[in-house]
Design an enzyme around this catalytic site. Structure first.
Site, PDB file in Angstrom:
ATOM      1  N   ARG A 329       0.832  -1.211   0.000  1.00  0.00           N
ATOM      2  CA  ARG A 329       0.000   0.000   0.000  1.00  0.00           C
ATOM      3  C   ARG A 329       0.863   1.255   0.000  1.00  0.00           C
ATOM      4  O   ARG A 329       0.483   2.265  -0.599  1.00  0.00           O
ATOM      5  CB  ARG A 329      -0.963   0.005   1.188  1.00  0.00           C
ATOM      6  CG  ARG A 329      -2.000   1.121   1.114  1.00  0.00           C
ATOM      7  CD  ARG A 329      -3.071   0.969   2.175  1.00  0.00           C
ATOM      8  NE  ARG A 329      -4.130   0.051   1.794  1.00  0.00           N
ATOM      9  CZ  ARG A 329      -5.287   0.412   1.243  1.00  0.00           C
ATOM     10  NH1 ARG A 329      -5.525   1.686   0.967  1.00  0.00           N
ATOM     11  NH2 ARG A 329      -6.209  -0.478   0.962  1.00  0.00           N
ATOM     12  N   GLU A 731      -9.488   6.388   7.401  1.00  0.00           N
ATOM     13  CA  GLU A 731      -8.042   6.573   7.267  1.00  0.00           C
ATOM     14  C   GLU A 731      -7.615   7.825   6.494  1.00  0.00           C
ATOM     15  O   GLU A 731      -6.618   8.461   6.871  1.00  0.00           O
ATOM     16  CB  GLU A 731      -7.432   5.342   6.599  1.00  0.00           C
ATOM     17  CG  GLU A 731      -7.484   4.100   7.455  1.00  0.00           C
ATOM     18  CD  GLU A 731      -7.057   2.860   6.685  1.00  0.00           C
ATOM     19  OE1 GLU A 731      -6.008   2.291   7.014  1.00  0.00           O
ATOM     20  OE2 GLU A 731      -7.770   2.479   5.733  1.00  0.00           O
TER      21      GLU A 731
END
Length: 783
Positions: A329, A731
């Site tokens: 990621r 997030e």
């Protein structure tokens, strides 16, 4: 319903949302209980009969082999009932969530300072903790690997390296008008959840076990407890009502304490609670991964990037845990919001003798995204333009390009519109002029300003995790109970789920109750992570509601000779033309008519795919966007600084609950600010964590909140078919805090008349800021 669809040009589920849009302002379902102290956490559950308490004994070495363990004094200590070591585990010892490498108790090899070696059971918490200090453990130490550089020299990796590329980066760099290189040390971060790691295991009939735990992933706890006990999963039930914060630290690393409690409970046939003391919690649990990253870029005299080679190296600690996906990621977000015509992104997963680092809000995305902003700052200083100008001209667009380095098309880009709006509302350019003048006239205090964007992909990068189940019951008094696989950690997930249920049935939120997340109600659930809690579970719950609604509509329509497709569920009524039935009457009559009032729901995210071998695909269902403007003031004599003002505009799609979404944005930003400024993880030369309490580790306090803190929602429906066309908000806001780091660099750069891009590692503590001031003053003097 059909009129609403035509009037607003929306689909059916959005039309249903518009019917009862007042539900959006629902307060957090546990707000009163939180502030009154009546919210029940694991440690608040009434103690079962014969409850005993566990504690762990940990390693005093970072690397080595266990030669002998003498537990004589532990057994002899007051109140001790039992002690276990790895050899006492009847089933699997390794509880690695995906890849092996995480023994529930150290089995011969010591992998990090603080690794659990044994567990002790006693009548009281104090007795267990005292006894845990009395073991005589002989460890033959070996030389530990404690840094990324040491790991690289030793070729020490937890998983193989991975690359993604587009175009010809070698040629692009060779032919670039200008090139630049840079590196950045990025610190880790302690989760510091308010409720520490805790589990309680209650043995039941035969070899069944009930586990109460503070975990983001009850199904994984169920699986691992079953494996260490050598029983089938159906023998284990995990119950999770709420957590006092998680932030990723309870995604995989809550399972170990459940396993230890279950082992002791099974051996002694009595309930066992294991609650880690705060300092020990900080020592034995993983952090946000520290990274060491480098870049080599090419760009034009106008500041347009032509190529980027980015190297990402994550300190994974001693085992894989989730590091493979976390470094992935980071790689997938190294572009942030900018089109990279030619690029190569390499990701390395370094193995060290530290605690196994784990998930943390953003899951590697922040450590990749900050590199894109470092690159933009470097270009701005080199070509003599304002950094915002450079950022805007390199954004994904039809003029630059709309394809990411992993070959996903950016189809829903709202950044140009969002940034333009924030520029105006924050008075960016007027403040830029005022700050430039201020810095000219003030030799000691220097101000900085930065606007940075966020483009964050929403979905688990492991495709199979993008699924959710739900269970909905309608009772004969009209009340509704829903259960889903998501976990509530204070983020308001249960509140949003109750809103969705109420909205679907057209009833009051007070008529809906969300019960504890339990593995015997909804099985095989994914963790509550990747900002996907509402996206996945909201859709699953909606699916169950629709099934029940179809049954009720069919039954009602048959009684009045109407079309079930025309039945509306609104304002505690079912309406079909001129026929109206109260919700209570509809439910009562359906029950008498033997209509099932219970249903399971399921959802799997569409469209996503990713070929890791080729580094290509669509790993994300959609992107969430945002931007923040931060203004700071630095005292160049001391390195101390203050964040004076923050303006945020964040993309939430059609917000399900604006109050909760704004709270998530504010909290995420402050947590991100802590990661980049004050939260300084430190290990000594022997590998021992020395920032292991709140006297040596500083999280942001209320006084660190900017005096001016403006947060607005950019509400534009998600183009993808998410729940009511909302967007995830857990997030992405954390990365808005990168604007604070860039603003600090902007203030520091004023010391060189904005000619030098300051080398400022994170966290940018006052000590590091002062060191950077001194470096810049020397460089300017040399010129």
């Amino acid at each position: 319903m059909r009129k609403l669809i035509q009037q607003h040009n929306v689909n059916e589920d959005t039309a249903q949302h518009l019917i009862t849009s007042n539900i959006k302002n629902t307060p957090h379902e546990s707000a009163v209980r939180h502030v009154s102290g009546s919210a029940r956490y694991v440690d608040d559950i009434p103690a079962p009969a014969n409850l005993a308490h566990a504690a762990i004994g940990i390693s005093s070495e970072a690397s080595g082999h266990i030669c002998s363990i003498d537990l004589t004094d532990v057994f002899a200590s007051k109140g001790v009932i039992d002690v276990i070591i790895a050899q006492d585990v009847p089933g699997q010892i390794d509880i690695g969530p995906i890849f092996k490498g995480d023994p529930v108790l150290a089995d011969k090899e010591i992998k990090f300072h603080g690794q659990p070696i044994f567990a002790v059971l006693a009548h009281t918490v104090e007795q267990a903790r005292i006894a845990a200090t009395l073991a005589k453990i002989n460890i033959i130490p070996s030389n530990p690997i404690l840094t990324i550089d040491e790991a690289q020299k030793a070729s020490s990796y937890v998983r193989p390296s991975h690359s993604m590329a587009r175009g010809n980066i070698t040629k692009a760099l060779a032919e670039a008008e200008h090139t630049a290189t840079g590196s950045l040390s990025i610190g880790g971060q302690e989760h510091l959840y308010l409720e520490g790691q805790i589990s309680m295991a209650v043995p039941e009939e035969e070899d069944r076990m009930l586990i109460f735990t503070s975990s983001q992933h009850p199904s994984e706890v169920q699986k691992l407890v079953a494996e260490v006990l050598a029983v089938k999963l159906h023998k284990i039930v995990v119950d999770m009502r709420r957590m006092g914060g998680g932030f990723g630290g309870k995604e995989t690393q809550a399972a170990q304490w459940s396993c230890i409690a279950a082992l002791l409970a099974a051996r002694n046939q009595r309930a066992v609670k294991l609650r880690l003391p705060r300092q020990q919690d900080m020592i034995v649990t993983g952090k946000r991964h520290p990274f060491e990253n480098q870049f080599h870029i090419g760009f034009t005299s106008e500041g347009n990037i032509s190529g980027a080679k980015i190297t990402i190296k994550g300190n994974c600690g001693h085992s894989p845990d989730l590091s493979d996906a976390i470094v992935d990621r980071a790689m997938l977000h190294a572009d942030n919001s900018y089109y990279l015509p030619h690029c190569q992104i390499d990701g390395h997963r370094m193995k060290t003798n530290q605690v196994s680092h784990t998930a943390f809000r953003g899951f590697g995305g922040p450590q990749g995204m900050i590199m894109a902003e470092a690159i933009m700052d470097t270009i701005a200083r080199k070509v003599g333009k304002d950094a915002l100008t450079i950022r805007k001209q390199n954004l994904y667009s039809e003029a630059t390009g709309m394809t990411t380095p992993y070959h996903m098309e950016v189809q829903d880009n709202v950044l140009h519109e969002l940034i333009e709006q924030l520029e105006s509302t924050s008075n960016y350019w007027q403040r830029r002029d005022a700050i430039t003048l201020f810095n000219i006239n003030n030799p000691i205090i220097k101000k900085g300003l930065a606007l940075t964007p966020v483009k964050f992909g929403i979905s688990f990068t492991a495709k199979h995790l993008n699924q959710a189940g739900a269970l909905v019951h309608v009772y004969t008094d009209g009340s509704i109970q829903a259960n889903h696989g998501g976990t509530e950690m204070g983020q308001g997930l249960h509140t949003k789920i109750s809103q969705i249920v109420a909205n679907e049935f057209g009833v009051s939120v007070e008529d809906v109750d969300i019960t504890s997340t339990r593995t015997d109600k909804v099985p095989n659930t994914s963790p509550t992570a990747a900002s996907s809690g509402t996206d996945l579970n909201g859709k699953a719950v909606q699916n169950a509601c629709i099934i029940i609604k179809q049954r009720l509509a069919q039954f009602f329509a048959e009684q009045v000779n109407g079309d079930p497709k025309d039945v509306l569920f609104v304002n505690n009524q079912l309406i079909l033309g001129e026929h109206t039935r109260t919700w209570f009457d509809a439910v009562q009559q359906a029950y008498i008519g033997r209509v099932s009032l219970s249903a399971t729901g399921f959802y799997k995210t569409p469209k996503i795919h990713y070929n890791r071998e080729t580094g290509q695909g669509r790993p994300f269902f959609y992107f969430a966007y945002g931007a923040a403007v931060s203004e700071v003031s630095i005292d160049t004599l001391t390195g101390e600084y203050k964040v004076d003002r923050v303006d945020i505009l964040h993309d939430v799609g059609v917000s399900l609950n604006p109050a909760i979404d704004k709270g998530q944005i504010e909290g995420g930003f402050i947590q991100g600010m802590g990661w980049l400024t004050t939260e300084d993880l430190r290990w000594d030369c022997a590998g021992k964590l020395i920032s292991n309490n709140l006297a040596t580790y500083k999280i942001p306090a209320i006084g660190d909140t900017p005096d001016i803190f403006n947060v607005d929602l950019f509400e534009k429906p998600n183009q993808e078919d998410s729940i009511y066309h909302s967007k995830a908000v857990g997030e992405p806001p954390l990365m808005l805090a990168i604007s604070v780091w860039c603003a600090l660099k902007d203030a520091l750069s004023s010391l060189s008349n904005y000619q030098i891009d300051p080398p400022l590692p994170t966290p940018a503590t006052p000590e590091r800021v002062l060191a950077c001031v001194n470096t810049l003053i020397k460089e300017v003097a040399c010129e």
